[in-house]
Design a protein around this motif. Structure first.
Motif: not given
Length: 622
Positions: A529-550, A560-565
């Motif tokens: 959220s500290r990135n100005s291109n990352y708006h409050q219609r986005l949501f993100s998270f990580a999920r992981w186990s010993s053999d898979e990372q997402l 609108a299209v959203t472009d961001l790092p």
């Protein structure tokens, strides 16, 4: 505006079209926990091929689905969605407008029935199934038994409803085992309350049918010999939602009567209560606690009912309005169930977050609806009424019980996604579906027709548009196109509907077999959220186990299209055990390739998201 809407729909269709259904992924090994996926089927509607859809239509006019319609092809189509459990909604014999007197079944009075097909939550016989659903009503139990066995052969488990708070006003069991008494058979009707009465009574007053509101007419105004605004019940019983009057309101659950669990009219308990801290004890301790205890008669009746269905082959239960019944009863009932079948699946409808932990720990439920917090918030986000940041607090607040909170976007009580009162278009719900299915280790539930964008556009009679009717005989149009006259191959779906189903199949097969989704979670929304291109219609998270990372990113923006790092902070890079370097990621929704660069312990990847596009990015082995 119409042209813009059409262009948007075509753009979404083009995007969805790239999401081809993959071949089914191999199931995880027996030692690896898998996501539970529940498919709620409204059984009466599922197999109905009739497309007449006359409001207030009879069974003969509008048709009805049968147990036998749910054939191997149907079950294969359900299993394709990653389903592990089918909740067959509405199979128990409930009050309905139909003459089955030749089978010894008494006729029900339309004055105390909602709709013509009746509410599945006004149970008339707990030891039998709805005769509407059988090709031969005299063989209805055998036909349902065959469906249970057929479902098991396809590797899925069977759930049915138990409705402990209330039953139909005309309860009369023909299927009860020898020695079982009907509810109310031994009640003392001269008193409002007695511990072992099954009902509460309005002593000295006869029941009166409610005054109808607006333009409502029973059966839509059709003449019927029992429609006379009269129903013989003397003395009157309390109504299912607790109304204590002989003449309930039309807004009350007037077709049902409330069951007494030993709670007196002042709210006092006439049953043993659990000792302080007993919620921390395991289910076996709860079972042992109840041995030799004197409990109200209704408790024993429901224990006998669930025992009957467990012996029949049912694998678990969905409990209606569980919070209206004392938690001690659930400790008693569920510990007896788990003693018989430790793997039984127990799901409860509870809407008060303050009660969640009591019903899980003291009541020994496996799962509760995550309606009031997650579902409501996702709906508000889709409709632009709330920001995605609200999801951070919701997930954090349930860290200790996240596994036990069943996620859904549709069920029989809620509006269809593709209605103006929810998301308007089925594709608008896809980001929420991705979040709902991948946010935690909890089960995901799908409602029949959701995967093809059913719109529930018409009033069916008692049932009104936006919710698929549970009260009327009806054909569910988008689902019928997938059903394709019983082939269950999607042969009549539009291109857009097929693309939607392909998306659901791909998403649900992945979630069913992903080890990461049964592993750890970390939200990435706050740091991005500290990135100005990352708006409050986005949501993100990580999920992981010993053999898979997402890395999972959902875009609720509809235009609108959203472009961001996109940033993966050092803490998550460490969780993933990544060293500095470049990592290939594959989107599990469309097979696209992406690259994550880790430098000085911090990760970054360029992302471009189309409106309503989600990405489930799986880090590939080096």
């Amino acid at each position: 505006m119409k042209r813009n809407a059409l262009l948007l729909s075509l753009a979404m269709l083009a995007g969805l079209g790239s999401c081809k259904s993959p071949d089914p992924q191999p199931a995880a090994t027996a030692a690896t926990p898998q996501k539970v996926v529940v498919y709620q089927m409204f059984t009466r509607l599922f197999g109905n091929k009739n497309t007449t859809n006359k409001p207030w239509g009879t069974l003969e006019q509008n048709g009805v689905g049968k147990f036998n319609d749910i054939n191997d092809d149907a079950l294969n189509g359900i299993k394709e969605l990653g389903v592990s459990h089918i909740w067959y909604t509405g199979v128990l014999h409930h009050a309905l407008v139909g003459d089955y007197s030749e089978y010894g079944i008494s006729n029900d009075d339309p004055d105390v029935i909602k709709g013509r097909a009746g509410s599945p939550y006004a149970i008339k016989d707990y030891y039998s199934v709805n005769p509407d659903l059988a090709v031969d009503p005299s063989q209805r139990m055998q036909e349902f038994k065959a469906l249970v066995e057929r479902t098991h052969r396809h590797g899925m488990k069977v759930l049915i409803d138990i409705v402990p708070n209330h039953i139909a006003r005309n309860y009369q069991s023909l299927g009860k085992p020898e020695g079982v008494k009907d509810f109310g058979a031994n009640d003392d009707v001269t008193v409002e309350y007695a511990r072992d009465n099954n009902f509460y009574y309005v002593v000295g007053e006869d029941f009166e049918v409610p005054d109808w509101q607006g333009d409502y007419q029973v059966l839509g105004g059709e003449q019927h010999p029992l429609v006379d605004h009269q129903f013989d019940e003397s003395p009157a019983k309390w109504t299912g939602n607790g109304a204590r009057t002989a003449k309930p309101s039309m807004l009350d659950w007037y077709e049902t009567v409330k069951v007494n669990y030993g709670v007196n009219p002042d709210g006092g308990f006439d049953f043993p209560t659990l000792p302080w801290g007993y919620g921390k004890r395991d289910v076996q301790a709860h079972y042992e606690f109840w041995q030799g205890k004197d409990v109200p008669d209704s408790w024993v009746k429901f224990k006998d009912i669930v025992s009957f269905w467990l012996d029949f082959g049912v694998d678990g239960f969905r409990y209606d309005m569980a919070e209206m019944v004392p938690v001690e009863f659930w400790s008693y009932l569920n510990s007896h169930i788990k003693h018989r079948n430790p793997q039984a699946f127990l799901l409860a409808e509870v809407y008060q977050p303050s009660l969640y932990r009591d019903y899980l720990h003291k009541g020994k439920m496996d799962y509760l609806y995550d309606k009031v917090e997650l579902y409501d918030t996702l709906k508000h986000i889709i409709r632009g009424q709330q920001q995605t940041a609200a999801l951070v607090a919701i997930q954090k607040g349930k860290q200790d019980i996240e596994h036990n909170m069943l996620h859904f976007l549709e069920n029989h009580d809620e509006q269809r996604i593709a209605t103006p009162d929810f998301a308007t278009e089925p594709e608008h719900g896809l980001p929420a579906m991705v979040v709902s299915a991948t946010l935690s280790t909890s089960p995901t539930m799908l409602y029949f027709g959701q995967d093809v964008g059913e719109r529930a556009e018409h009033d069916a009679g008692f049932g009104k548009a936006s919710r698929t009717t549970i009260f009327d005989y009806w054909g569910v149009s988008a689902h019928q196109r997938w059903m394709n006259d019983g082939r269950f191959d999607g042969g009549q779906l539009t291109e857009r509907e097929q693309a939607l189903r392909d998306y659901y199949v791909r998403l649900m097969q992945f979630t069913r077999n992903s080890s990461a989704l049964m592993g750890q979670y970390a939200e990435l929304h706050t740091v991005n959220s500290r990135n100005s291109n990352y708006h409050q219609r986005l949501f993100s998270f990580a999920r992981w186990s010993s053999d898979e990372q997402l890395l999972i990113i959902a875009n609720f923006e509809q235009r609108a299209v959203t472009d961001l790092p996109f940033i993966v902070p050092p803490s998550q890079v460490a969780n993933f055990e990544l060293s500095d370097g470049r990592y290939r990621l594959i989107d599990q929704l469309d097979d696209s390739e992406h690259w994550l660069t880790v430098s000085n312990g911090k990760g970054s990847l360029p992302l471009s998201l189309q409106p309503m596009q989600s990405r489930i990015l799986q880090i590939q082995p080096q």
